[in-house]
Each structure stands twice: as structure tokens, then as C-alpha cells.
Design an enzyme around this catalytic site. Structure first.
Site, PDB file in Angstrom:
ATOM      1  N   SER A  15      19.056  17.488  35.866  1.00 15.06           N
ATOM      2  CA  SER A  15      19.281  18.391  37.003  1.00 15.06           C
ATOM      3  C   SER A  15      18.002  19.141  37.395  1.00 15.06           C
ATOM      4  O   SER A  15      17.301  19.691  36.550  1.00 15.06           O
ATOM      5  CB  SER A  15      20.376  19.406  36.675  1.00 15.06           C
ATOM      6  OG  SER A  15      20.480  20.338  37.738  1.00 15.06           O
ATOM      7  N   SER A  17      18.268  21.690  39.469  1.00 14.17           N
ATOM      8  CA  SER A  17      18.725  23.002  39.943  1.00 14.17           C
ATOM      9  C   SER A  17      17.968  24.178  39.325  1.00 14.17           C
ATOM     10  O   SER A  17      17.630  25.131  40.047  1.00 14.17           O
ATOM     11  CB  SER A  17      20.226  23.155  39.706  1.00 14.17           C
ATOM     12  OG  SER A  17      20.915  22.246  40.522  1.00 14.17           O
ATOM     13  N   THR A  62      27.922  19.823  38.496  1.00 13.32           N
ATOM     14  CA  THR A  62      27.579  18.458  38.875  1.00 13.32           C
ATOM     15  C   THR A  62      28.431  17.479  38.080  1.00 13.32           C
ATOM     16  O   THR A  62      29.376  17.885  37.373  1.00 13.32           O
ATOM     17  CB  THR A  62      26.047  18.234  38.758  1.00 13.32           C
ATOM     18  OG1 THR A  62      25.739  16.958  39.299  1.00 13.32           O
ATOM     19  CG2 THR A  62      25.551  18.320  37.318  1.00 13.32           C
ATOM     20  N   LYS A  66      33.077  18.197  39.102  1.00  9.45           N
ATOM     21  CA  LYS A  66      33.317  18.857  40.395  1.00  9.45           C
ATOM     22  C   LYS A  66      34.811  19.016  40.724  1.00  9.45           C
ATOM     23  O   LYS A  66      35.215  20.022  41.301  1.00  9.45           O
ATOM     24  CB  LYS A  66      32.613  18.089  41.518  1.00  9.45           C
ATOM     25  CG  LYS A  66      31.088  18.196  41.452  1.00  9.45           C
ATOM     26  CD  LYS A  66      30.439  17.497  42.633  1.00  9.45           C
ATOM     27  CE  LYS A  66      28.920  17.591  42.532  1.00  9.45           C
ATOM     28  NZ  LYS A  66      28.237  16.948  43.655  1.00  9.45           N
ATOM     29  N   ASP A 102      27.563  20.606  49.340  1.00 16.68           N
ATOM     30  CA  ASP A 102      26.852  19.333  49.524  1.00 16.68           C
ATOM     31  C   ASP A 102      26.831  18.918  50.999  1.00 16.68           C
ATOM     32  O   ASP A 102      25.793  18.529  51.534  1.00 16.68           O
ATOM     33  CB  ASP A 102      27.521  18.225  48.694  1.00 16.68           C
ATOM     34  CG  ASP A 102      27.143  18.307  47.212  1.00 16.68           C
ATOM     35  OD1 ASP A 102      26.117  18.942  46.894  1.00 16.68           O
ATOM     36  OD2 ASP A 102      27.867  17.731  46.390  1.00 16.68           O
ATOM     37  N   GLY A 130      32.776  11.277  46.145  1.00 16.32           N
ATOM     38  CA  GLY A 130      32.747  12.728  46.307  1.00 16.32           C
ATOM     39  C   GLY A 130      31.795  13.188  47.392  1.00 16.32           C
ATOM     40  O   GLY A 130      32.132  14.096  48.169  1.00 16.32           O
ATOM     41  N   ASN A 151      33.818   1.098  52.784  1.00 17.12           N
ATOM     42  CA  ASN A 151      33.751   1.120  51.323  1.00 17.12           C
ATOM     43  C   ASN A 151      34.227  -0.222  50.781  1.00 17.12           C
ATOM     44  O   ASN A 151      35.045  -0.890  51.414  1.00 17.12           O
ATOM     45  CB  ASN A 151      34.642   2.251  50.776  1.00 17.12           C
ATOM     46  CG  ASN A 151      34.280   2.659  49.369  1.00 17.12           C
ATOM     47  OD1 ASN A 151      33.100   2.816  49.058  1.00 17.12           O
ATOM     48  ND2 ASN A 151      35.264   2.813  48.504  1.00 17.12           N
ATOM     49  N   ARG A 152      33.682  -0.614  49.595  1.00 14.60           N
ATOM     50  CA  ARG A 152      34.146  -1.870  48.989  1.00 14.60           C
ATOM     51  C   ARG A 152      35.649  -1.790  48.764  1.00 14.60           C
ATOM     52  O   ARG A 152      36.391  -2.692  49.134  1.00 14.60           O
ATOM     53  CB  ARG A 152      33.442  -2.088  47.637  1.00 14.60           C
ATOM     54  CG  ARG A 152      31.975  -2.375  47.738  1.00 14.60           C
ATOM     55  CD  ARG A 152      31.372  -2.578  46.377  1.00 14.60           C
ATOM     56  NE  ARG A 152      31.641  -1.456  45.451  1.00 14.60           N
ATOM     57  CZ  ARG A 152      31.033  -1.270  44.307  1.00 14.60           C
ATOM     58  NH1 ARG A 152      30.109  -2.126  43.915  1.00 14.60           N
ATOM     59  NH2 ARG A 152      31.321  -0.240  43.533  1.00 14.60           N
ATOM     60  N   ALA A 155      40.882   0.914  50.479  1.00 15.48           N
ATOM     61  CA  ALA A 155      42.002   1.873  50.356  1.00 15.48           C
ATOM     62  C   ALA A 155      41.447   3.281  50.104  1.00 15.48           C
ATOM     63  O   ALA A 155      41.984   4.276  50.607  1.00 15.48           O
ATOM     64  CB  ALA A 155      42.936   1.459  49.225  1.00 15.48           C
TER      65      ALA A 155
HETATM   66  P1  NDP Z   1      30.918   8.685  43.477  1.00 11.49           P
HETATM   67  O1  NDP Z   1      30.874   8.030  42.141  1.00 11.49           O
HETATM   68  O2  NDP Z   1      31.961   9.704  43.762  1.00 11.49           O
HETATM   69  O3  NDP Z   1      31.123   7.501  44.593  1.00 11.49           O
HETATM   70  C1  NDP Z   1      30.390   6.340  44.516  1.00 11.49           C
HETATM   71  C2  NDP Z   1      30.582   5.504  45.798  1.00 11.49           C
HETATM   72  O4  NDP Z   1      29.570   4.505  45.791  1.00 11.49           O
HETATM   73  C3  NDP Z   1      31.915   4.803  45.904  1.00 11.49           C
HETATM   74  O5  NDP Z   1      32.317   4.808  47.262  1.00 11.49           O
HETATM   75  C4  NDP Z   1      31.598   3.367  45.440  1.00 11.49           C
HETATM   76  O6  NDP Z   1      32.376   2.375  46.063  1.00 11.49           O
HETATM   77  C5  NDP Z   1      30.181   3.228  45.985  1.00 11.49           C
HETATM   78  N1  NDP Z   1      29.342   2.234  45.305  1.00 11.49           N
HETATM   79  C6  NDP Z   1      28.816   2.317  44.049  1.00 11.49           C
HETATM   80  N2  NDP Z   1      28.031   1.221  43.799  1.00 11.49           N
HETATM   81  C7  NDP Z   1      28.101   0.451  44.927  1.00 11.49           C
HETATM   82  C8  NDP Z   1      27.501  -0.798  45.290  1.00 11.49           C
HETATM   83  N3  NDP Z   1      26.694  -1.465  44.449  1.00 11.49           N
HETATM   84  N4  NDP Z   1      27.753  -1.289  46.524  1.00 11.49           N
HETATM   85  C9  NDP Z   1      28.557  -0.614  47.376  1.00 11.49           C
HETATM   86  N5  NDP Z   1      29.143   0.579  47.095  1.00 11.49           N
HETATM   87  C10 NDP Z   1      28.917   1.101  45.879  1.00 11.49           C
HETATM   88  O7  NDP Z   1      29.456   9.230  43.748  1.00 11.49           O
HETATM   89  P2  NDP Z   1      29.025  10.539  44.605  1.00 11.49           P
HETATM   90  O8  NDP Z   1      29.763  10.495  45.894  1.00 11.49           O
HETATM   91  O9  NDP Z   1      29.123  11.743  43.756  1.00 11.49           O
HETATM   92  O10 NDP Z   1      27.451  10.265  44.833  1.00 11.49           O
HETATM   93  C11 NDP Z   1      27.034   9.248  45.713  1.00 11.49           C
HETATM   94  C12 NDP Z   1      25.526   9.328  45.931  1.00 11.49           C
HETATM   95  O11 NDP Z   1      25.171  10.540  46.581  1.00 11.49           O
HETATM   96  C13 NDP Z   1      24.682   9.265  44.640  1.00 11.49           C
HETATM   97  O12 NDP Z   1      23.541   8.458  44.904  1.00 11.49           O
HETATM   98  C14 NDP Z   1      24.268  10.699  44.439  1.00 11.49           C
HETATM   99  O13 NDP Z   1      23.019  10.799  43.755  1.00 11.49           O
HETATM  100  C15 NDP Z   1      24.106  11.159  45.887  1.00 11.49           C
HETATM  101  N6  NDP Z   1      24.244  12.625  46.040  1.00 11.49           N
HETATM  102  C16 NDP Z   1      23.173  13.310  46.540  1.00 11.49           C
HETATM  103  C17 NDP Z   1      23.234  14.662  46.698  1.00 11.49           C
HETATM  104  C18 NDP Z   1      22.053  15.376  47.248  1.00 11.49           C
HETATM  105  O14 NDP Z   1      22.038  16.617  47.177  1.00 11.49           O
HETATM  106  N7  NDP Z   1      21.069  14.692  47.818  1.00 11.49           N
HETATM  107  C19 NDP Z   1      24.455  15.435  46.350  1.00 11.49           C
HETATM  108  C20 NDP Z   1      25.552  14.603  45.880  1.00 11.49           C
HETATM  109  C21 NDP Z   1      25.433  13.254  45.719  1.00 11.49           C
HETATM  110  P3  NDP Z   1      33.784   1.828  45.431  1.00 11.49           P
HETATM  111  O15 NDP Z   1      34.775   2.925  45.663  1.00 11.49           O
HETATM  112  O16 NDP Z   1      34.095   0.616  46.238  1.00 11.49           O
HETATM  113  O17 NDP Z   1      33.490   1.580  43.984  1.00 11.49           O
END
Ligand code: NDP
Length: 272
Positions: A15, A17, A62, A66, A102, A130, A151-152, A155
Site C-alpha cells: 500500500s 497510502s 483495501t 472493503k 474510489d 468492486g 465482463n467475462r 451475469a
Molecule cells: P475485483 O477483483 O473486484 O474485480 C476484478 C474484475 O476483473 C472482474 O470483473 C473480473 O472479471 C475481471 N478480470 C480479471 N482478470 C481478467 C482477465 N484476464 N480478462 C478479463 N477480465 C478480467 O477487482 P477490483 O475491482 O477491486 O480492482 C480492479 C482493478 O482496479 C485492479 O487493477 C486494481 O488495482 C484497480 N484499482 C485501482 C484503484 C486506483 O486508485 N487507481 C482503486 C481500486 C482498484 P470476471 O468477473 O469475469 O472474473
């Protein structure tokens, strides 16, 4: 007396932060400490309550806590309640209040730092986790015309699309069904963390003015390289979002908004 703050996660060593809040405190002259706390899985609530009992005034949250953070709060503000997740807690008169900054950090980075007017824009959001949930309300508030969530697991995209109900024009799509016509393409997936990219068809990038990668510190990710290949007007990563969400938390806790520009400049990894 020095006021105590912290970021909770598991793992937590990565982190940034503490550095961000130390920079903000130095800039604004606030007397506060800010530490990393690794809460055990299954022990988040106990760790938070112990921190508060020891005088903690607020905390960032984090991965993976969350959702639990929103659930344990006495009051969840809209930003946290809508997405069922909080990245920031504040102790107000002994009560725990939850926020999620965020999305507002993302919108501030795009609209203020990058100077992209969001009004009337069509947004493609890849991913339905998230970060995607947190971004919906601030994007709609900023006046975007439409958000398409791909999204993959479609649903999951459909469930996220229903979160704001009639408050916004938001729909889900399979990646293969995406058509051209987006102004902004946001990668809210975590694909870049493992060097992968979401399967966005090339035509969905054509004509876009901005491709934005929420991950940060990774340089030009496969997603950003692909956007460039399709001549998207501009590319950016999530370092500005990271700093802006921290600044929102700082302002909520301390009543002073720090200047984010020097901190963003310090953390930026060039996209080449
Ligand atoms: P989550 O684990 O909640 O969600 C992950 C998502 O990514 C899902 O929709 C998943 O799809 C998809 N995913 C993962 N791998 C693949 C792939 N190879 N191809 C296609 N889709 C994929 O993660 P968060 O929402 O918490 O975080 C997402 C991103 O945002 C991270 O990179 C994180 O670092 C970044 N982030 C940045 C912040 C910032 O301040 N800049 C703050 C918060 C997050 P499926 O449902 O189909 O598996």
C-alpha cells in the site's frame, strides 16, 4: 496530541497510502500519524474495533476487506451503500461512518487532472468488480450519457448495471457484442496485474478520446498499448485516481484538501 490513522488490508506491505497521507500531512501542517495494519482474514472487525478503542480516528480499507468495512459501519454514505463496499471509515462521535472514494477519485482525475469533459459521453467499462461498482454513481453524477459494462461473467455485469436502477443509463454487454461509438474506454478489470488484458474488440476503441487503466505503476499495459494501436486520443493509468481518492479521504477526516499535483508527479511511472 497526534491523531492516529491507518490503512487495513491483507496483504498490506504494497500500500502506498502511508506515503500519500504523510505527504498531505506535511503539506497542510496536520498533526497525524498513519500506519499499515495487516488484519488477519476473518479478523478484520476485531482489528478495526481495537484500533478505534486505542484512539484511531479513521482508516482506509483495501483488498479484501472493503465489503466487510461497509457492513460493520453504523452509517454508510451513498457512495459506499450503493456499491456495498467502503474504502474509508471515519469515527464521528463514537459512530463508524463509511464512504467509498474510489469512484470520485477516478472522476476527479479524468475531469480535473486530465481535463476531459464527461458530460454527454458514452463510456465503455471493462470489468464488473468492486472498482467498477464504485465508479458508476460518480460517472452518472458527472453527466455521462451512457455506461456499457462488459465482463467475462456477463451475469455479474448485469447485476452491476442494475445497482443504480433508474438513476442512470447503464447496461451490460458481452465483450463480443461491443460496437464502436465510445468516447471513453475504462479498464476496471484486474487483468493488467498479471500482464493480461480484457478481450475488448478493436472496433470498440475506434474514435475514443481517452483510454484509462485503473491499475497504476505498470507502465504501458497491454490494454493501453492496444488503445494506442487503435489511435485513441489519449491514454492514462490510475495513479491520479489513487492520489485523488486519498485526498478525498484526507479532506473528509481533516477538513483540508491537499494539493494533489506534486504527489501525482512524484508517483507517476511513464507510459512508454
Ligand atoms: P475485483 O477483483 O473486484 O474485480 C476484478 C474484475 O476483473 C472482474 O470483473 C473480473 O472479471 C475481471 N478480470 C480479471 N482478470 C481478467 C482477465 N484476464 N480478462 C478479463 N477480465 C478480467 O477487482 P477490483 O475491482 O477491486 O480492482 C480492479 C482493478 O482496479 C485492479 O487493477 C486494481 O488495482 C484497480 N484499482 C485501482 C484503484 C486506483 O486508485 N487507481 C482503486 C481500486 C482498484 P470476471 O468477473 O469475469 O472474473
Amino acid at each position: 496530541m497526534t491523531d492516529r490513522y491507518a490503512v487495513f488490508g491483507n496483504p498490506i506491505a504494497q500500500s502506498k497510502s502511508p506515503e500519500l497521507h504523510a505527504a498531505f500531512a506535511a503539506q497542510t501542517g496536520e498533526d497525524m500519524s498513519y500506519e499499515r495494519i495487516e488484519a488477519p482474514l476473518g479478523g478484520f472487525e476485531a482489528a478495526v474495533r481495537a484500533f478505534i478503542a486505542a484512539g484511531g480516528k479513521g482508516l482506509n480499507v483495501t483488498v479484501p476487506f472493503k465489503v466487510e468495512a461497509e457492513a460493520l459501519a453504523d452509517e454508510a454514505r451513498d457512495s459506499a451503500a450503493i456499491c456495498g463496499a467502503a474504502n474509508c471509515l471515519k469515527i464521528e462521535d463514537g459512530r463508524i461512518v463509511a464512504e467509498n472514494f474510489d469512484g470520485v477519485g477516478l472522476v476527479r482525475d479524468i475531469a480535473v487532472n486530465l481535463g476531459v469533459d464527461l458530460k454527454g459521453k458514452r463510456v465503455l467499462m471493462a470489468g464488473a468488480g468492486g472498482a467498477a461498482r464504485g465508479a458508476l454513481e460518480p460517472l452518472i453524477e458527472a453527466g455521462v450519457a451512457e455506461i456499457v459494462i462488459a465482463n467475462r461473467d456477463v451475469a455479474k455485469a448485469e447485476a452491476v448495471a442494475r445497482l443504480l436502477g433508474p438513476r442512470g443509463s447503464i447496461r451490460a454487454s458481452r465483450y463480443e457484442a461491443l460496437e464502436p461509438g465510445f468516447d471513453l474506454v475504462l479498464n476496471t478489470t484486474s487483468a493488467s496485474l498479471s500482464g493480461a488484458e480484457p478481450p475488448i474488440p478493436g472496433k470498440a476503441f475506434v474514435g475514443a478520446e481517452l483510454a484509462y487503466e485503473l491499475a497504476y505503476g505498470k507502465g504501458k499495459t497491454p490494454f493501453l498499448a492496444r488503445a494506442e494501436h487503435y489511435h485513441v486520443g489519449r491514454i492514462a493509468d490510475g495513479v491520479g485516481m489513487l492520489v485523488e481518492q486519498a485526498a478525498e479521504a484526507f479532506a473528509w477526516w481533516r477538513g483540508k484538501r491537499p494539493d494533489t499535483a506534486p504527489v501525482i508527479a512524484q508517483l507517476t511511472v511513464p507510459l512508454d
